[in-house]
Design a protein around this motif. Structure first.
Motif, mmCIF file in Angstrom:
data_model
loop_
_atom_site.group_PDB
_atom_site.id
_atom_site.type_symbol
_atom_site.label_atom_id
_atom_site.label_comp_id
_atom_site.label_asym_id
_atom_site.label_seq_id
_atom_site.Cartn_x
_atom_site.Cartn_y
_atom_site.Cartn_z
ATOM 1 N N UNK A 127 0.781 -1.236 0.000
ATOM 2 C CA UNK A 127 0.000 0.000 0.000
ATOM 3 C C UNK A 127 0.807 1.277 0.000
ATOM 4 N N UNK A 128 2.074 1.239 -0.387
ATOM 5 C CA UNK A 128 2.925 2.431 -0.369
ATOM 6 C C UNK A 128 3.097 3.019 -1.764
ATOM 7 N N UNK A 129 3.377 4.310 -1.795
ATOM 8 C CA UNK A 129 3.777 4.975 -3.020
ATOM 9 C C UNK A 129 5.287 4.795 -3.147
ATOM 10 N N UNK A 130 5.732 4.121 -4.192
ATOM 11 C CA UNK A 130 7.138 3.730 -4.324
ATOM 12 C C UNK A 130 7.778 4.442 -5.505
ATOM 13 N N UNK A 131 9.001 4.925 -5.294
ATOM 14 C CA UNK A 131 9.764 5.512 -6.389
ATOM 15 C C UNK A 131 11.224 5.091 -6.252
ATOM 16 N N UNK A 132 11.961 5.157 -7.333
ATOM 17 C CA UNK A 132 13.378 4.835 -7.332
ATOM 18 C C UNK A 132 14.188 6.118 -7.485
ATOM 19 N N UNK A 133 15.259 6.214 -6.708
ATOM 20 C CA UNK A 133 16.160 7.370 -6.756
ATOM 21 C C UNK A 133 17.525 6.880 -7.244
ATOM 22 N N UNK A 134 17.886 7.204 -8.474
ATOM 23 C CA UNK A 134 19.151 6.752 -9.049
ATOM 24 C C UNK A 134 20.301 7.653 -8.609
ATOM 25 N N UNK A 135 21.507 7.075 -8.543
ATOM 26 C CA UNK A 135 22.701 7.844 -8.195
ATOM 27 C C UNK A 135 23.914 7.203 -8.861
ATOM 28 N N UNK A 136 24.956 7.996 -9.045
ATOM 29 C CA UNK A 136 26.179 7.507 -9.677
ATOM 30 C C UNK A 136 27.050 6.777 -8.660
ATOM 31 N N UNK A 137 27.586 5.636 -9.072
ATOM 32 C CA UNK A 137 28.421 4.801 -8.201
ATOM 33 C C UNK A 137 29.759 4.545 -8.891
ATOM 34 N N UNK A 138 30.883 4.832 -8.224
ATOM 35 C CA UNK A 138 32.178 4.614 -8.861
ATOM 36 C C UNK A 138 32.583 3.149 -8.857
ATOM 37 N N UNK A 139 33.500 2.802 -9.732
ATOM 38 C CA UNK A 139 34.107 1.479 -9.700
ATOM 39 C C UNK A 139 35.031 1.403 -8.483
ATOM 40 N N UNK A 140 35.443 0.199 -8.146
ATOM 41 C CA UNK A 140 36.329 0.048 -7.005
ATOM 42 C C UNK A 140 36.622 -1.402 -6.710
ATOM 43 N N UNK A 141 36.994 -1.671 -5.472
ATOM 44 C CA UNK A 141 37.276 -3.024 -5.022
ATOM 45 C C UNK A 141 36.415 -3.290 -3.798
ATOM 46 N N UNK A 142 35.540 -4.290 -3.918
ATOM 47 C CA UNK A 142 34.631 -4.629 -2.839
ATOM 48 C C UNK A 142 35.032 -5.967 -2.244
ATOM 49 N N UNK A 143 35.543 -5.939 -1.025
ATOM 50 C CA UNK A 143 35.944 -7.155 -0.326
ATOM 51 C C UNK A 143 36.883 -8.011 -1.169
ATOM 52 N N UNK A 144 37.853 -7.348 -1.809
ATOM 53 C CA UNK A 144 38.864 -8.039 -2.584
ATOM 54 C C UNK A 144 38.517 -8.299 -4.030
ATOM 55 N N UNK A 145 37.319 -7.912 -4.448
ATOM 56 C CA UNK A 145 36.869 -8.171 -5.819
ATOM 57 C C UNK A 145 36.642 -6.836 -6.530
ATOM 58 N N UNK A 146 37.179 -6.729 -7.768
ATOM 59 C CA UNK A 146 36.963 -5.506 -8.538
ATOM 60 C C UNK A 146 35.501 -5.423 -8.985
ATOM 61 N N UNK A 147 34.936 -4.247 -8.828
ATOM 62 C CA UNK A 147 33.538 -4.037 -9.204
ATOM 63 C C UNK A 147 33.436 -2.808 -10.106
#
Length: 351
Positions: A127-147
């Protein structure tokens, strides 16, 4: 989520970055006692005295004419305030299984996008009004893995008619995982608990409105653990001054399902402790044991940095942390229930 749970949410719509970073403090008595949540009761006037002949020793003087007025009808049960169904750990577990089945959900991955669609659907069905909020995300290393770099979204759910410039609270949970983990505990547990609380709030609205947000990109992408909580930081900076001042508190549900004797209630250590005190007091009144802690590894830090009272619920260490072993079997339904009960008691205490 199983079909039965989805049907249930549809019907409802129709009617806390690193485990080692958490230091636990001794349990202290809560300083805040929540307002009573007992249901309203209706007092009824006694019926008029009977004028019929009986064995009673009282008599009606002849000069007095007995009243013949009809008593006012009692209020119907349907006029009483609505009551939410109790927190359902089985329903939350269904959601955890659903998200874990999608697999690792790095915020820049297609799997994350599928998870965001699923969460949005659940909140709309509630029963909620839902929307998506996009944002820019840089590349990097997450827990030893390149993303890779990407443009993920925060999923924001507001109750119908919500005015962000008026006092409200925010409950959030990060939806992303590290690249090698299906993230049942970290953090499908927080997301599924958030959805279950959202269902309860729609059934029984709280005095202060609640905005629910599934945040993207909480997990670090390098910087020695400093580049994290991208989604919540973007959300806070996107909120105008009056809307930001209207946020009375923010709760981040992060790793809330691993078996423990207490529910961790953590602050970031750089702001007020008022919200943590209030939540622990409400939880104690509801019979839920908590422990205080300091933890800077979740989305609450973004709100605390902006001067908003904020806490992280959860952060119990476990063997499967940030690994392929973070699967639904690590979840203890009783811990989900304790977390839900503590937050529900706090929500009911708001005024």
């Amino acid at each position: 989520m199983a079909r039965s749970s989805t049907r249930r949410l549809a019907l409802a719509g129709a009617s806390l970055l690193v485990a080692a970073g958490c230091t636990t403090a001794a349990v202290t008595p809560a300083l805040v006692t929540p307002a009573s949540t007992a249901p309203l009761t209706t007092s009824t006037s006694p019926a008029p005295a009977s004028t019929a002949t009986s064995s009673s020793t009282s008599t009606v003087p002849s000069a007095v004419t007995p009243s013949t007025s009809t008593p006012a009808p009692l209020p119907s049960k349907s006029a009483r305030p609505p009551r939410a169904d109790p927190f359902d750990s089985a329903n939350a577990l269904d959601g955890i299984r659903e998200l874990a089945a999608i697999g690792p959900r790095d915020a820049a991955s297609p799997a994350y996008a599928r998870a965001a669609d699923w969460v949005g659907g659940q909140l709309r069905a509630a029963g909620y009004d839902v929307r998506e909020q996009a944002f820019d995300l840089p590349a990097g290393v997450s827990w030893g893995v390149r993303v890779a770099a990407g443009r993920p979204v925060n999923v924001i759910a507001d109750p119908p008619g919500f005015d962000p410039s008026r006092p409200h609270v925010v409950i959030g949970a990060h939806l992303d995982t590290v690249p090698q983990s299906p993230g049942a505990e970290d953090n499908a547990s927080g997301v599924a608990t958030m959805i279950e609380l959202a269902r309860m709030v729609r059934q029984q609205p709280t005095a202060l409105p609640v905005r629910f947000i599934a945040f993207g990109a909480e997990e670090a992408r390098g910087g020695n653990g400093t580049r994290y909580a991208f989604g919540s930081r973007h959300f806070v900076t996107s909120v105008g001054g009056s809307d930001r001042r209207a946020v009375r508190g923010m709760v981040s549900l992060d790793r809330v399902g691993v078996r423990a004797a207490t529910v961790p209630v953590c602050t970031g250590g750089r702001g007020t402790t008022s919200l943590a005190i209030a939540i622990r007091g409400a939880a104690r009144a509801a019979g839920v044991a908590t422990n205080g802690c300091t933890n800077r590894g979740s989305d609450h830090v973004s709100f605390e940095a902006a001067g908003i009272p904020a806490v992280r619920i959860g952060s119990v260490p476990y063997a499967g942390y940030h690994s392929a072993r973070d699967v639904p079997s690590v979840i203890d339904p009783r811990q989900l229930e304790r977390t839900g009960a503590a937050l529900w008691a706090w929500l009911r205490s708001l005024g």
